[in-house]
Design a protein around this motif. Structure first.
Motif, mmCIF file in Angstrom:
data_model
loop_
_atom_site.group_PDB
_atom_site.id
_atom_site.type_symbol
_atom_site.label_atom_id
_atom_site.label_comp_id
_atom_site.label_asym_id
_atom_site.label_seq_id
_atom_site.Cartn_x
_atom_site.Cartn_y
_atom_site.Cartn_z
ATOM 1 N N UNK A 1 60.877 -19.008 -22.826
ATOM 2 C CA UNK A 1 59.923 -17.908 -22.909
ATOM 3 C C UNK A 1 59.183 -17.905 -24.233
ATOM 4 N N UNK A 2 57.959 -17.393 -24.174
ATOM 5 C CA UNK A 2 57.208 -17.182 -25.412
ATOM 6 C C UNK A 2 57.819 -16.016 -26.178
ATOM 7 N N UNK B 1 58.109 -10.144 -24.189
ATOM 8 C CA UNK B 1 58.673 -10.266 -22.840
ATOM 9 C C UNK B 1 59.945 -9.450 -22.722
ATOM 10 N N UNK B 2 60.077 -8.727 -21.628
ATOM 11 C CA UNK B 2 61.258 -7.890 -21.409
ATOM 12 C C UNK B 2 62.486 -8.773 -21.276
ATOM 13 N N UNK B 3 63.448 -8.590 -22.161
ATOM 14 C CA UNK B 3 64.701 -9.335 -22.144
ATOM 15 C C UNK B 3 64.440 -10.839 -22.019
ATOM 16 N N UNK B 4 63.402 -11.300 -22.752
ATOM 17 C CA UNK B 4 63.075 -12.721 -22.759
ATOM 18 C C UNK B 4 62.749 -13.253 -21.381
ATOM 19 N N UNK C 1 54.518 -25.572 -21.903
ATOM 20 C CA UNK C 1 55.799 -25.139 -22.458
ATOM 21 C C UNK C 1 55.530 -24.177 -23.607
ATOM 22 N N UNK C 2 56.114 -22.990 -23.550
ATOM 23 C CA UNK C 2 55.784 -21.968 -24.544
ATOM 24 C C UNK C 2 57.003 -21.463 -25.308
ATOM 25 N N UNK C 3 58.161 -22.091 -25.147
ATOM 26 C CA UNK C 3 59.356 -21.615 -25.821
ATOM 27 C C UNK C 3 59.166 -21.517 -27.325
ATOM 28 N N UNK C 4 59.467 -20.347 -27.887
ATOM 29 C CA UNK C 4 59.381 -20.148 -29.323
ATOM 30 C C UNK C 4 57.977 -20.024 -29.870
#
Length: 270
Positions: A22-23, A12-15, A62-65
């Motif tokens: 963000x994933x 992902x561009x700049x998170x 939820x996709x963080x990390x």
């Protein structure tokens, strides 16, 4: 991952400007073997994988990390040489594309989602649900004969349909579907039907009566007057669906009795 998947891994561009939500990246495998490789790498570095469907499920995962696995490039379909009551499909296959392919052979999926134009085989299978054909055939997972699932660490396992729920849940990291064998049915003689009712109680009563009488419909669905008008169909509360030609006599008798007893009236079925 970049060495293995090259331009099929996308950061992902700049998170995406969403911080920890963000994933880490999304990966597009070409085949089940690459999903195994991806799962091994992710396990080695303690990074959870999440399979991404067509985005039709309510809410978001939820996709963080995490690493997202996208199946845009895994849309293969395999039919048996003769009608054996099944079809095999890869997880990125849209349900509508699969159904259209089967209809060329006068066959249909036993069950498919109303979101078929966008939903994918892997996405809806992981979520489960009721859809077109569920009046006769029930829940989706009841119509999955088997599935190929890649477990964390890269092991691929063939799982009988009744055991799939133990491995899958929305947003789960316990397993990723890389293929499924789905139940099919003959569909070269389906007969459509529709009926209108003046009130919600009449509509609801008709559905209850059809269930209790066990009228052998393949599909049964409902429309309120607003949706019926939007489709230029009628001004009523509607039931509509389809049944096999060979059950016409039995179905028409049951439908006529239920509709008349509830004050409804037949409608032309397109």
């Amino acid at each position: 991952l970049e060495k293995t998947f090259k331009d099929r891994i996308r950061r992902p561009a700049q998170n995406n400007g969403t911080g920890s939500g963000s994933a880490l990246a999304s990966v597009l495998p070409l085949h089940a073997g690459e999903v195994e490789v991806l799962s091994k790498i992710a396990e080695r570095h303690s990074i959870p994988l999440v399979a991404e469907g067509g985005g039709t499920a309510p809410g978001s995962v939820a996709v963080g990390g995490r690493l997202l696995v996208r199946f845009d490039l895994m849309r293969g379909v395999r039919l048996p040489d003769h009608d054996e009551g099944w079809v095999e499909a890869e997880p990125g296959t849209p349900w509508l594309q699969l159904e259209d392919r089967l209809r060329l052979e006068n066959v249909s999926l036993a069950v498919y989602p109303t979101s078929a134009p966008r939903a994918t085989v892997g996405g809806w299978l992981a979520t489960d649900g009721l859809g077109v054909g569920s009046f006769e055939y029930g829940w989706l997972r009841e119509n999955v004969l088997s599935a190929s699932i890649v477990l964390p660490g890269g092991e691929r396992r063939e799982v009988p349909g009744e055991e799939i729920g133990a491995f899958l849940a929305p947003g789960s990291t316990e397993g990723i579907i890389v293929g499924a064998r789905l139940r099919t049915r003959r569909a070269d003689s389906d007969v459509p039907f529709a009926a209108g009712f003046d009130t919600i109680p009449d509509l609801a009563g008709a559905v209850t009566d059809l269930l209790e009488a066990k009228v052998p419909l393949w599909h049964l669905a409902l429309l309120n007057p607003g949706m019926a008008r939007a489709r230029s169909l009628a001004e009523d509360y509607m039931i509509f669906g389809a049944y096999p030609e060979e059950r016409r006599g039995e179905v028409e008798e049951g439908l006529r009795g239920v509709v008349e007893s509830r004050g409804g009236h037949p409608l032309a079925a397109a």
